[in-house]
Design a protein around this motif. Sequence first.
Motif, mmCIF file in Angstrom:
data_model
loop_
_atom_site.group_PDB
_atom_site.id
_atom_site.type_symbol
_atom_site.label_atom_id
_atom_site.label_comp_id
_atom_site.label_asym_id
_atom_site.label_seq_id
_atom_site.Cartn_x
_atom_site.Cartn_y
_atom_site.Cartn_z
ATOM 1 N N THR A 16 0.836 -1.204 0.000
ATOM 2 C CA THR A 16 0.000 0.000 0.000
ATOM 3 C C THR A 16 0.864 1.245 0.000
ATOM 4 N N ASN A 18 1.323 4.842 0.946
ATOM 5 C CA ASN A 18 0.674 5.430 2.114
ATOM 6 C C ASN A 18 1.096 6.877 2.359
ATOM 7 N N ASN A 24 -0.683 10.214 -2.456
ATOM 8 C CA ASN A 24 0.264 9.113 -2.647
ATOM 9 C C ASN A 24 1.325 9.433 -3.694
ATOM 10 N N THR A 53 -1.786 -1.209 -4.138
ATOM 11 C CA THR A 53 -2.887 -0.265 -4.023
ATOM 12 C C THR A 53 -2.404 0.997 -3.332
ATOM 13 N N ALA A 55 -3.402 4.192 -0.342
ATOM 14 C CA ALA A 55 -4.216 4.550 0.816
ATOM 15 C C ALA A 55 -5.158 5.698 0.448
#
Length: 265
Positions: A16, A18, A24, A53, A55
């Motif tokens: 992720t 973050n 990001n 992915t 956040a």
Amino acid sequence: MAVVELEIRDSIAVVTLNRPEKLNAMDTEMAVRLIDSFEQIRESSDIRVAILTGAGTNAFCAGGDLGAAIPLLTGERPATDPLETRWLKIRGDGGPFKTDIGKPMIAAVNGHAVAGGMELVLNTDIRVSVPGATYGIPEVKVGLFPGGGSTVRLREQISFAQAMNILLTGDPITAQQALDFGLINYIVEPSDLMDKAMDIASKIAANAPLAVQAVRNSVRACQGRPESEALDIETEYSLKVHDTADAKEGPKAFLEKRRPNFQGR
């Protein structure tokens, strides 16, 4: 707070990005930590597939942090600490945008994926997106070159004309356009994003890991090669897989009507 989080769920790695307060966007620390995570995934025999992915709900990755990272890239200022020095070396080698983990990676695109964010998507194998995400390579609008694989991968993954329109105008496309162009696989509601990505990852992880990796790596190795050369490369991967214990276990389990016990050897 870690700018890149790595969570292992059985044989699935979830990475992720973050920095939601910065959409990001990738600063030097995020780039270094991301490539560290990719290397850990590549070296771990326990990890069979990865999900990447971001956040928050606004952005998957807004590209490079124009204030923190880009001045280093353009030479506007020198590196001032070991982290920045390492980032310059990593960026010179292609950075996380070109790092090959050697295993399938799924992009769970939770928001806008532009510039380096889209280049991260281009380096994944399967893409799941929320409806409101946009995709774009806007570097030409600010005098930069999209050096994270865009001019190589985008024209291979969608039509030449569509790729050139995105690269030369710098204009973004919608998630629906990305789906229509074949750039992404699925559009799902935000609440379903990780469930969909995990469902795909679980199906991949249940397959024979050496076969999965070989198929994925063969596709990548054969891209852009003449057919005769590509077929030779495919044969090399095929022979290696068929010489494994898993290749014996799979057909045996099928005939015995049971789930195969793949060991990755």
